[in-house]
Scaffold this motif. Structure first.
Motif, PDB file in Angstrom:
ATOM      1  N   VAL A  27     -10.960  -8.749  -2.823  1.00 25.13           N
ATOM      2  CA  VAL A  27      -9.842  -8.265  -3.638  1.00 25.13           C
ATOM      3  C   VAL A  27      -9.811  -6.740  -3.645  1.00 25.13           C
ATOM      4  O   VAL A  27      -8.756  -6.108  -3.515  1.00 25.13           O
ATOM      5  N   GLN A  28     -11.001  -6.131  -3.790  1.00 24.26           N
ATOM      6  CA  GLN A  28     -11.046  -4.665  -3.770  1.00 24.26           C
ATOM      7  C   GLN A  28     -10.594  -4.093  -2.421  1.00 24.26           C
ATOM      8  O   GLN A  28      -9.900  -3.075  -2.367  1.00 24.26           O
ATOM      9  N   LYS A  29     -11.011  -4.724  -1.350  1.00 20.01           N
ATOM     10  CA  LYS A  29     -10.619  -4.256  -0.024  1.00 20.01           C
ATOM     11  C   LYS A  29      -9.120  -4.350   0.176  1.00 20.01           C
ATOM     12  O   LYS A  29      -8.491  -3.432   0.725  1.00 20.01           O
ATOM     13  N   ASP A  30      -8.519  -5.435  -0.295  1.00 21.90           N
ATOM     14  CA  ASP A  30      -7.076  -5.607  -0.170  1.00 21.90           C
ATOM     15  C   ASP A  30      -6.337  -4.547  -0.965  1.00 21.90           C
ATOM     16  O   ASP A  30      -5.339  -3.964  -0.510  1.00 21.90           O
ATOM     17  N   VAL A  31      -6.833  -4.242  -2.170  1.00 20.70           N
ATOM     18  CA  VAL A  31      -6.189  -3.236  -3.006  1.00 20.70           C
ATOM     19  C   VAL A  31      -6.262  -1.860  -2.348  1.00 20.70           C
ATOM     20  O   VAL A  31      -5.299  -1.082  -2.342  1.00 20.70           O
ATOM     21  N   ALA A  32      -7.424  -1.551  -1.742  1.00 13.73           N
ATOM     22  CA  ALA A  32      -7.579  -0.245  -1.093  1.00 13.73           C
ATOM     23  C   ALA A  32      -6.622  -0.113   0.101  1.00 13.73           C
ATOM     24  O   ALA A  32      -6.024   0.954   0.323  1.00 13.73           O
ATOM     25  N   GLU A  33      -6.469  -1.153   0.890  1.00 11.75           N
ATOM     26  CA  GLU A  33      -5.549  -1.099   2.024  1.00 11.75           C
ATOM     27  C   GLU A  33      -4.104  -0.909   1.570  1.00 11.75           C
ATOM     28  O   GLU A  33      -3.332  -0.134   2.176  1.00 11.75           O
ATOM     29  N   ARG A  34      -3.717  -1.577   0.495  1.00  9.91           N
ATOM     30  CA  ARG A  34      -2.355  -1.420  -0.010  1.00  9.91           C
ATOM     31  C   ARG A  34      -2.095   0.008  -0.470  1.00  9.91           C
ATOM     32  O   ARG A  34      -1.028   0.587  -0.236  1.00  9.91           O
ATOM     33  N   GLN A  35      -3.089   0.593  -1.168  1.00  8.88           N
ATOM     34  CA  GLN A  35      -2.934   1.968  -1.627  1.00  8.88           C
ATOM     35  C   GLN A  35      -2.803   2.935  -0.437  1.00  8.88           C
ATOM     36  O   GLN A  35      -2.013   3.880  -0.479  1.00  8.88           O
ATOM     37  N   ALA A  36      -3.620   2.692   0.627  1.00 10.11           N
ATOM     38  CA  ALA A  36      -3.541   3.582   1.794  1.00 10.11           C
ATOM     39  C   ALA A  36      -2.163   3.490   2.465  1.00 10.11           C
ATOM     40  O   ALA A  36      -1.588   4.502   2.891  1.00 10.11           O
TER      41      ALA A  36
END
Length: 329
Positions: A27-36
């Motif tokens: 979940v954290q990885k997905d959130v970071a990719e969306r922010q980038a």
């Protein structure tokens, strides 16, 4: 039993903790990719908006070249023409203070035509090796040949025969070239170079036959009335084992015969009547005998001087072979 349950409980708790940790990490990885992605999108939009505003601004500063100013290229200006009054307009704009001169194009020119004009004397050196006034006799070793017409007799034919035993116009060089270029010469050539009466006449030796010449038949031992005398042929003849160098073929055309070129020879036995049509020796005049000339056809390797592209070929010639006595009926 209790120990087994405790172990099962601990293992189940560990599996649940591992699963929860994995879910949280994803979940954290997905959130970071969306922010980038959102940051990149917003930056691209801001840059596009800034570029649009800069292009719309008429007072934006010009971009400087990457090289230094002293080496920057200058706009091309045409060079001034040869004469001042014909100068280009750009030259007048660049140098307005000088103006055009009052004089025009000079009318004088060089007083000479060429630095080294045509000589007044007759130049005979224009062709250093011009055609001489005399007729050159060295172009061909024996002058212009007379045998280019195949039916015209050559110079070597002086005694009225159809062959030449000697020929000073013999084309030895051309025949050598034809021999070297002929790959089938071995199939066309054959000869017995050494021939004599020892091999070709029964009961007669070479030295006996060589003695039967004109002086032998015309000597004091021979009676001219009835040709009575010593041994010899009934019809006096001259026998030679010759190598003809030129002869007339059966079609009446003169050909050169391959003779004494490299190691090729063609020897023929030729017997010629000394007194053709005369009486036979030892025959009474009442029989009205007569000596007749006989001929035979020979095939010999030949060369056509009028058509050298034929190369070497076999041709047929009619040569004297015997002198026989004939008694009419």
């Amino acid at each position: 039993m209790h120990v087994y349950l405790v172990i099962v409980y601990i293992f189940s708790d560990f599996c649940l903790m591992s699963f929860a940790y994995k879910v949280r990490t994803d979940v954290q990885k997905d959130v970071a990719e969306r922010q980038a992605v959102l940051l990149l999108t917003s930056a691209a939009a801001a840059r596009a908006e800034a570029d649009a505003k800069a292009e719309a601004d008429p007072y934006r500063p010009q971009q400087k070249p990457a090289y230094r100013e002293p080496y920057a290229p200058k706009p091309h200006e045409p060079y001034p023409s040869k004469y001042p009054h014909e100068q280009h307009s750009a030259y007048d704009q660049k140098y307005p203070a000088h103006g055009k001169p009052s004089y025009g194009k000079p009318s004088y020119g060089p007083s000479y035509e060429k630095p080294y004009g045509k000589p007044v004397y007759d130049s005979s050196y224009e062709k250093p090796y011009g055609k001489p006034a005399y007729e050159s006799s060295y172009e061909k070793p024996y002058g212009k040949p007379d045998y280019c017409d195949p039916k015209l007799p050559p110079k070597c034919e002086t005694n009225g025969t159809n062959f030449c035993l000697e020929d000073y116009e013999y084309p030895e060089y051309e025949i050598k070239a034809a021999i070297e270029a002929d790959y089938y010469l071995g199939k066309k050539y054959s000869d017995v170079p050494e021939q004599s009466a020892d091999d070709l006449v029964d009961g007669l030796t070479r030295y006996q036959e060589e003695a039967f010449d004109y002086s032998y038949y015309s000597g004091p031992l021979v009676d001219k009335t009835h040709w009575i005398g010593p041994e010899g042929y009934i019809c006096p003849s001259d026998v030679t084992y010759a190598r003809p160098k030129r002869a007339r073929n059966v079609n009446g055309e003169w050909r050169v015969i391959v003779q004494d070129v490299l190691y090729y020879t063609q020897t023929q036995r030729m017997e010629t009547c000394l007194f053709p049509g005369g009486d036979c020796r030892t025959i009474a005049p009442c029989y009205k005998s007569q000596c007749l000339q006989k001929y035979v056809y020979h095939r010999m390797l030949s060369f056509d001087p009028c058509d050298t592209y034929k190369g070497l070929f076999i041709d047929i010639y009619r040569l004297p072979s015997a002198c026989s006595c004939h008694i009419p009926y």
